[in-house]
Every structure is written in C-alpha cells, then in structure tokens.
Design a protein around this motif. Sequence first.
Motif, PDB file in Angstrom:
ATOM      1  N   GLY A  22     -12.392  17.534   0.371  1.00  0.00           N
ATOM      2  CA  GLY A  22     -12.978  17.291   1.685  1.00  0.00           C
ATOM      3  C   GLY A  22     -13.129  15.824   2.028  1.00  0.00           C
ATOM      4  O   GLY A  22     -13.425  15.487   3.166  1.00  0.00           O
ATOM      5  N   SER A  23     -12.928  14.952   1.045  1.00  0.00           N
ATOM      6  CA  SER A  23     -12.977  13.517   1.308  1.00  0.00           C
ATOM      7  C   SER A  23     -11.578  13.030   1.681  1.00  0.00           C
ATOM      8  O   SER A  23     -10.578  13.716   1.447  1.00  0.00           O
ATOM      9  CB  SER A  23     -13.468  12.757   0.079  1.00  0.00           C
ATOM     10  N   TRP A  24     -11.508  11.839   2.261  1.00  0.00           N
ATOM     11  CA  TRP A  24     -10.217  11.172   2.468  1.00  0.00           C
ATOM     12  C   TRP A  24     -10.438   9.678   2.594  1.00  0.00           C
ATOM     13  O   TRP A  24     -11.550   9.221   2.884  1.00  0.00           O
ATOM     14  CB  TRP A  24      -9.462  11.715   3.682  1.00  0.00           C
ATOM     15  N   ALA A  25      -9.376   8.922   2.362  1.00  0.00           N
ATOM     16  CA  ALA A  25      -9.460   7.470   2.457  1.00  0.00           C
ATOM     17  C   ALA A  25      -8.140   6.900   2.930  1.00  0.00           C
ATOM     18  O   ALA A  25      -7.070   7.392   2.559  1.00  0.00           O
ATOM     19  CB  ALA A  25      -9.835   6.865   1.106  1.00  0.00           C
ATOM     20  N   LEU A  56      -8.500  -3.628   4.616  1.00  0.00           N
ATOM     21  CA  LEU A  56      -9.376  -2.795   5.430  1.00  0.00           C
ATOM     22  C   LEU A  56      -9.298  -1.364   4.925  1.00  0.00           C
ATOM     23  O   LEU A  56      -8.205  -0.867   4.634  1.00  0.00           O
ATOM     24  CB  LEU A  56      -8.954  -2.837   6.903  1.00  0.00           C
ATOM     25  N   GLY A  57     -10.428  -0.699   4.855  1.00  0.00           N
ATOM     26  CA  GLY A  57     -10.446   0.678   4.381  1.00  0.00           C
ATOM     27  C   GLY A  57     -11.461   1.512   5.124  1.00  0.00           C
ATOM     28  O   GLY A  57     -12.504   1.018   5.556  1.00  0.00           O
ATOM     29  N   THR A  58     -11.142   2.794   5.256  1.00  0.00           N
ATOM     30  CA  THR A  58     -12.068   3.722   5.912  1.00  0.00           C
ATOM     31  C   THR A  58     -11.856   5.122   5.356  1.00  0.00           C
ATOM     32  O   THR A  58     -10.799   5.426   4.785  1.00  0.00           O
ATOM     33  CB  THR A  58     -11.869   3.716   7.443  1.00  0.00           C
ATOM     34  N   GLY A  59     -12.855   5.971   5.514  1.00  0.00           N
ATOM     35  CA  GLY A  59     -12.745   7.339   5.017  1.00  0.00           C
ATOM     36  C   GLY A  59     -14.095   8.018   4.995  1.00  0.00           C
ATOM     37  O   GLY A  59     -15.093   7.482   5.474  1.00  0.00           O
ATOM     38  N   ARG A  63     -18.270   8.285   8.714  1.00  0.00           N
ATOM     39  CA  ARG A  63     -17.097   7.525   8.304  1.00  0.00           C
ATOM     40  C   ARG A  63     -17.545   6.188   7.742  1.00  0.00           C
ATOM     41  O   ARG A  63     -18.272   5.436   8.394  1.00  0.00           O
ATOM     42  CB  ARG A  63     -16.163   7.331   9.500  1.00  0.00           C
ATOM     43  N   LYS A  64     -17.113   5.898   6.531  1.00  0.00           N
ATOM     44  CA  LYS A  64     -17.419   4.615   5.910  1.00  0.00           C
ATOM     45  C   LYS A  64     -16.293   3.632   6.206  1.00  0.00           C
ATOM     46  O   LYS A  64     -15.128   4.008   6.280  1.00  0.00           O
ATOM     47  CB  LYS A  64     -17.582   4.774   4.400  1.00  0.00           C
ATOM     48  N   CYS A  65     -16.646   2.365   6.356  1.00  0.00           N
ATOM     49  CA  CYS A  65     -15.674   1.320   6.639  1.00  0.00           C
ATOM     50  C   CYS A  65     -15.943   0.139   5.717  1.00  0.00           C
ATOM     51  O   CYS A  65     -17.095  -0.238   5.504  1.00  0.00           O
ATOM     52  CB  CYS A  65     -15.758   0.876   8.102  1.00  0.00           C
ATOM     53  N   ARG A  66     -14.868  -0.441   5.187  1.00  0.00           N
ATOM     54  CA  ARG A  66     -14.993  -1.588   4.293  1.00  0.00           C
ATOM     55  C   ARG A  66     -13.967  -2.651   4.648  1.00  0.00           C
ATOM     56  O   ARG A  66     -12.854  -2.328   5.069  1.00  0.00           O
ATOM     57  CB  ARG A  66     -14.813  -1.163   2.827  1.00  0.00           C
ATOM     58  N   ILE A  67     -14.346  -3.886   4.459  1.00  0.00           N
ATOM     59  CA  ILE A  67     -13.442  -5.021   4.598  1.00  0.00           C
ATOM     60  C   ILE A  67     -13.524  -5.816   3.311  1.00  0.00           C
ATOM     61  O   ILE A  67     -14.617  -6.276   2.921  1.00  0.00           O
ATOM     62  CB  ILE A  67     -13.814  -5.902   5.806  1.00  0.00           C
ATOM     63  N   ASP A  68     -12.386  -5.942   2.626  1.00  0.00           N
ATOM     64  CA  ASP A  68     -12.330  -6.623   1.329  1.00  0.00           C
ATOM     65  C   ASP A  68     -13.377  -6.075   0.374  1.00  0.00           C
ATOM     66  O   ASP A  68     -14.054  -6.823  -0.351  1.00  0.00           O
ATOM     67  CB  ASP A  68     -12.498  -8.138   1.500  1.00  0.00           C
TER      68      ASP A  68
END
Length: 378
Positions: A70-73, A87-90, A102-107
């Motif tokens: 059920g997760s994704w990235a 950049l990442g999200t999931g 939705r989580k969001c990350r930069i570096d």
Amino acid sequence: MTAARIRRLTLNNFRSYRAQQLAITQRLVVLTGPNGAGKTNLIEAISYLSPGRGLRRATLSEAAFTEGDGSWAVSVQLEGALGLATLGTGIEPPGTMPTETRKCRIDGEAVGSAAAFTDHLSVIWLTPTMDQLFMGPASERRRFLDRFALAIDASHNARVSALERSLRARNRLLEDPRPDQKWLDAAEHETAELAVAVAAGRSETVRQLSAALARRHDDSHFPAARIALEGALEAGISSRPAAEIEDDYRAVLKANRARDAAAGRTLEGPHLSDLKVFYAAKGIAASDGSTGEQKALLIGLILAHAQLIADMTGQAPILLLDEVVAHLDPSRRRALYDQLDRLGAQVWMTGADPAAFADVSARADVIDVSPGRAQRAA
C-alpha cells in the motif's frame, strides 16, 4: 536560459512497477510500448513532483502497486533551478499514519509539502483526457487554468483548496434551519477573502498567458488562442481594490443565504468561473473548431505556457506529453518537435508506435516499456 533535467527516475511500488530505475542522458525521452504497458504510469510518477494530485488526479492509494503493502515512492535526481538535488515523494503503508498523507523530501530532508519542489522545477503536462477541454464542463477548464497558475505561483493550489473547504463549511452551516449568524458571518468573511485571492491569481495568470500567446509567432500548425476569464469577481479585479470586491462578495453571500440553502450549494463565486478560449485567427470559440483545430489550439496553449514559465523563471519546465503525437499528421509532428527544440525543455513523450518518433529518436533516450518493466531500447 536553462532547463530542469531529470537524470535518474526511481519508482518503488508505484502503479505497475514494483521497482524501476531509469537513467536519463538526453533532453528528449520517448516511452514506447503497447497500450496498457505502463508508459503513462512513468510520467504520472514525475507529475507527483509538483503540488496536487498528479496528471490522473488519482487518490494517493490508487497509485500504489497492487501486490505491494500500500506504500509507494517516487524519486528523481535532478539538475534544477538550485543545482543538483534529489526530490522524493510517496506514502507510507496504510495504518502507519492517522490519515493518508503524502510525504515529500528534498535531499533526504522532510519538507512541508510538494510546493517546496517548485523551487527546483516546474512540471506541466498534456494528456488525452484534455482533448475534450473546450467541449467539457467549466470545472475542467478551471482546473486546467489552476495548473497554469500553480506553475507561476506555488501557493495558488493551497488557496484553491482552502476556498473549497470554506465553501463546504458555509454550506454545512446553511443546512441548519436556524444557523448561527455569527458563525455564518465568520465563514463568509473567510470565503470572500479566499475567493478574491483565487480570482486574482487566475486573472493574473490569464493576463500573463494572454501576453505570451500574443508573442507567439504566427503558426498555422499550432495557431494562437485568445483567452478570457468569465466571472463576476474576476471582472473587477484589475480595476477595483481587493477589499472593496471582498465586501461586495460578502454582501452577495449574505443576501443569497436562503437561495443557497435551498440549492445546497453556493451559487455565485469563482468556484463557478469559466476560462473562455477562442481560435484567434478565425474569431470563433475553440469549442466550435474541428477536432484537429481544438488539438492544435490546446498544444499551442501548452507551448505558450511553457515559454511563459521559462521567461519568468529563467528555466524551462519539464513537459510530460502523453500520446501527444498519435493523432498529428507528419507536418504537425515535425512542427511540434521544432518548437520543443526552440523551448529547450526536457520533454517526456509516450506513444505506442515508435515510427511516430522517427524524426527525434536519434537524439532521444528511447525507452521500451512492457508490463512492469522499462528499459533502454537496443
């Protein structure tokens, strides 16, 4: 002028991909394969690197791999406006968070929302579902315009969402036969502020996009459109103080309480505005043009928007063009490739027929897509 470039795309448990990584070396990326293989899934993943719900407007859980947890990235290594970045999200597996978030990350560092990604890149797209834009309901054109506005002002999406929540709150209050007047006054005060802010954002986008369309060279392949925003609030945005328009709209909301209560919804406001599009050279509404003319006008709008972003930010956006060349004749296809070259953006294109990309395949990363797998063409 620079252009944002994705250098590596990584998916985990996203749509039809359990795990997938693509290294990208070219400005043009061509995804080919049979219908249903997962080409659109790849560009949808990239569309999540912008605020909102992606190019399919799916729920977050719908984007998860069916056989996963059920997760994704989704993540990219990017050369963007601020240099190299990841950049990442999931989303986490269901039950990990109280609500689907939705989580969001930069570096590797968490950021508040996908709005933070706009410091690094802009992403715009064209999909087959948008072919009916001029014939469909006004809500689709508002959403189309809001995507344009979002690329210019990263906070626009948050204001639109806040307005929708405020309108729902007012509607719930009106369901009570004897609503609390102080609560209604407060709800309408907030609604008016947000409504004028949203209307102003859309109006400014139309103004800037109209100027960009006027600057476009005469092009018989993708003729210029003329656009206008139709709505009571929008009509006075450029000539009256915002506070005055807010006060007038609050008066309208108060006067219409009984009518809105009977209808179960607010019957006046920017949530009902419409983007009017005309075929400038012919002086007709876009909806009265042929299917081919409507497609050409739509592509012209997307190209003008991309150029506007490049002019405003100094960096061309990433373009996601889903099945865009499938119904273009060879001359229009070549004209599109020429305009994309002039723009200088990184462009991801999908199509079932590799022959449609013959003019650009030698200078593109051509990716063969099969169910659950994507790899560089031999």
